[in-house]
Motif scaffolding. Sequence first.
Motif, PDB file in Angstrom:
ATOM      1  N   GLU A   1     -34.196  31.227   6.643  1.00 23.53           N
ATOM      2  CA  GLU A   1     -33.077  31.267   7.581  1.00 23.53           C
ATOM      3  C   GLU A   1     -32.126  32.359   7.103  1.00 23.53           C
ATOM      4  OE1 GLU A   1     -30.382  28.048  10.007  1.00 23.53           O
ATOM      5  OE2 GLU A   1     -30.894  27.643   7.924  1.00 23.53           O
ATOM      6  N   PRO A   2     -31.722  33.252   7.993  1.00 20.14           N
ATOM      7  CA  PRO A   2     -30.919  34.400   7.545  1.00 20.14           C
ATOM      8  C   PRO A   2     -29.586  33.966   6.938  1.00 20.14           C
ATOM      9  CG  PRO A   2     -30.948  34.258   9.938  1.00 20.14           C
ATOM     10  CD  PRO A   2     -31.939  33.269   9.444  1.00 20.14           C
TER      11      PRO A   2
ATOM     12  N   PHE B   1     -38.523  35.000  -3.572  1.00 22.77           N
ATOM     13  CA  PHE B   1     -38.618  35.572  -2.237  1.00 22.77           C
ATOM     14  C   PHE B   1     -39.195  34.524  -1.291  1.00 22.77           C
ATOM     15  CE2 PHE B   1     -38.029  39.304  -4.683  1.00 22.77           C
ATOM     16  CZ  PHE B   1     -37.582  40.313  -3.823  1.00 22.77           C
ATOM     17  N   GLY B   2     -38.535  34.332  -0.162  1.00 20.90           N
ATOM     18  CA  GLY B   2     -39.016  33.361   0.810  1.00 20.90           C
ATOM     19  C   GLY B   2     -38.518  31.956   0.579  1.00 20.90           C
ATOM     20  N   CYS B   3     -37.728  31.736  -0.459  1.00 22.47           N
ATOM     21  CA  CYS B   3     -37.191  30.399  -0.735  1.00 22.47           C
ATOM     22  C   CYS B   3     -35.876  30.218   0.027  1.00 22.47           C
ATOM     23  CB  CYS B   3     -36.968  30.221  -2.229  1.00 22.47           C
ATOM     24  SG  CYS B   3     -36.324  28.596  -2.697  1.00 22.47           S
ATOM     25  N   ALA B   4     -35.624  29.008   0.480  1.00 19.53           N
ATOM     26  CA  ALA B   4     -34.361  28.720   1.176  1.00 19.53           C
ATOM     27  C   ALA B   4     -33.182  28.981   0.236  1.00 19.53           C
ATOM     28  CB  ALA B   4     -34.352  27.280   1.668  1.00 19.53           C
ATOM     29  N   LEU B   5     -32.123  29.540   0.787  1.00 15.87           N
ATOM     30  CA  LEU B   5     -30.988  29.961  -0.030  1.00 15.87           C
ATOM     31  C   LEU B   5     -30.360  28.780  -0.772  1.00 15.87           C
ATOM     32  CD1 LEU B   5     -29.221  32.407  -0.781  1.00 15.87           C
ATOM     33  CD2 LEU B   5     -27.721  31.780   1.126  1.00 15.87           C
ATOM     34  N   ALA B   6     -30.135  27.660  -0.074  1.00 11.76           N
ATOM     35  CA  ALA B   6     -29.501  26.496  -0.717  1.00 11.76           C
ATOM     36  C   ALA B   6     -30.387  25.937  -1.829  1.00 11.76           C
ATOM     37  CB  ALA B   6     -29.216  25.421   0.337  1.00 11.76           C
ATOM     38  N   ALA B   7     -31.702  25.872  -1.578  1.00 12.84           N
ATOM     39  CA  ALA B   7     -32.621  25.355  -2.606  1.00 12.84           C
ATOM     40  C   ALA B   7     -32.670  26.275  -3.818  1.00 12.84           C
ATOM     41  CB  ALA B   7     -34.014  25.186  -2.011  1.00 12.84           C
TER      42      ALA B   7
ATOM     43  N   PRO C   1     -27.613  33.623  -5.663  1.00 14.53           N
ATOM     44  CA  PRO C   1     -28.903  33.810  -6.331  1.00 14.53           C
ATOM     45  C   PRO C   1     -28.826  34.843  -7.451  1.00 14.53           C
ATOM     46  CG  PRO C   1     -29.223  33.672  -3.966  1.00 14.53           C
ATOM     47  CD  PRO C   1     -27.745  33.693  -4.190  1.00 14.53           C
ATOM     48  N   ARG C   2     -29.489  34.551  -8.554  1.00 13.91           N
ATOM     49  CA  ARG C   2     -29.441  35.423  -9.719  1.00 13.91           C
ATOM     50  C   ARG C   2     -29.972  36.821  -9.410  1.00 13.91           C
ATOM     51  NH1 ARG C   2     -32.716  32.708 -12.895  1.00 13.91           N
ATOM     52  NH2 ARG C   2     -31.101  31.186 -13.399  1.00 13.91           N
TER      53      ARG C   2
END
Length: 522
Positions: free
Chosen positions: A413-414, A328-334, A344-345
Motif C-alpha cells: 500500500e503506497p 522490499f514488498g513488506c507492509a510499512l506498519a509491519a 524503516p531503517r
Amino acid sequence: MQPGLSPGSPGDPRPPTPETDYPESLTSYPEEDYSPVGSFGEPGPTSPLTTPPGWSCHISQDKQTLYTNHFTQEQVPVPAPRSIHKSSQDDDTPAQASPPEEKVPAELDEVGSWEEVSPATAAVRTKTLDKAGVLHRTKTAEKGKRLRKKHWSASWTVLEGGVLTFFKDSKTSAAGGLRQPSKFSTPEYTVELRGATLSWAPKDKSSRKNVLELRSRDGSEYLIQHDSEAIISTWHKAIAQGIQELSAELPSEEESESSRVDFGASERLGSWQEKEEDARPNAAAPALGPGVLESDLSKVRYKLRKFLQRRPTLQSLREKGYIKDQVFGCALAALCERERSRVPRFVQQCIRAVEARGLDIDGLYRISGNLATIQKLRYKVDHDERLDLDDGRWEDVHVITGALKLFFRELPEPLFPFSHFRQFIAAIKLQDQAQRSRCVRDLVRSLPAPNHDTLRMLFQHLCRVIEHGEQNRMSVQSVAIVFGPTLLRPEVEETSMPMTMVFQNQVVELILQQCADIFPPH
C-alpha cells in the motif's frame, strides 16, 4: 533406414509426423486446422486398398490386384472382399475389402525380438496422425507445482498416437517441416494423453476465450487456445477421443493407482502405502475386508497427525534464521514494528548516504541507476541485516536513489494509503488556495503514524534536494513528477489515468511547497 524398421522407431530422428499424411505438393504454410484424411487408424470405405509402407499395389495382366514387396519382390494377391465390421445390415450388403493378411518383413518389437506384421497392421501403425495445426498454448503447472507466470505463444501442434506435441518452429518453417518432417526441431512440450483429463478452462484460469485446460497424469497443466470456436471445438473432440481410447486400455490397477496420485509429491509418509500396495487384491487373491481398509485409514491419520505436530512454528524458524522477512514488498506498519523504529531503517540509510555524498549531483532522483546493481542492492537488503552503503559496490548515488524509489513502489500500500487517495484528489481540486492547503495538511496529519513519520523524513530530505536545485537541476515540479505516481496511486487503475497523474503530482508539489507548515519542527 533399415528394411522393416517402422517410421516411428528410435533409429529415425524424425518426429512423429508420417510422410503419408502430408501432401508432397505443399508450397505454402498449411491451414491452421489440419486433419489428414485417413489418419484415424484403419482405412475407410472410400479407400479400402491402403498400401502399407514397403509395398506397392498394381494390377497384373490377368486383371488381378497384387501387393509387391520392395525388398523381397514377393507378390501377394489381394483376397476377395470380406467384412471387417459387425453390421446390422442384410447379408447381401457388400463388405469392405481389406489388404492381405500375409506377412511382411519382420519388425522389431518392444523387447528387441522380431515379429511379423501384416500389411494392414503396418498401415494402421503408420497412419496415426490425428490432427495438426497452430494453437496458442502456455504451461501453468509443472508436476503439480504452480508456475508463477503464463507465457502464451503460438506453436505448431501435432496430435498423434496418443501424444500431443508442441513444437517451437516458427510459422515459416512449419510448411517445410510438413514436406520433410526431419526439419522439425526438438518438441518444446510433449503431453502423454494416457490418464490425462481435458476440460474447458474457467474464467479465473484465463481471460481469453476458447481455452482448453489439459492435465497430464504427472500433474502438469496446460492451457490451449484458438480464436476460432469451430477450430478449438474440433481440437477438443480429437483430444477427448484420444484420452477416451487410451483410458479404455488402462488396466484396472493402473487406473486405481492414477486416481490416488498426489501430484507433486515424491515421498511417502511411511511404509503403510508400500504395505497397502503389497496387500492390493489381484486376480488370485481374495478381496480385503472393510476392517483392513479402516485400519489403513487409521494409520494414515496417525502419520499425518504426527507429522503436523513435529512441524516447527514460523516464529521458531525466524529465530533460528531459516526464514528472513523481506524488506522490499513488506507492509510499512509491519516493517516498522519488526524493526522497532518509526521509519524503516533502509529509508534512513539511503537518505543519510545521499546527503553525505552531495546533494549537488546532477539529476538526483531523476536519472536512473544501473538496474542490475539496484537489484543486487535489493537482494542484499532482503537477505543481510548488515547493510553498508559505503561499500564500493554502491558508490553510484543513482543506484541508492533508484533503490529508494523501488522500495516505495513495491510497498503493498503506497505511502499515501488507498483509503486517503480520493480525499487527497478532492482536496487538490479545491479552487480556494487557503482551503486547499488546509485540507491537504489535515489529511497528512490524519495518516497512520508509520506513514506520517516516513513522509516527514522523506519530504524534508526532498526539500534539501530542491535547495541545491541550481547544481542538481531538480526543481519542485521535477521532484513532484518523479515521486507523484510512486507515493500516491489508486487501488484500481482508472480510465482517466493521465488526468489523475496530474493531480498526484500537484499533491506532492503542494506538500513540498508547504513542508514547514505541514511538518513543523519538533
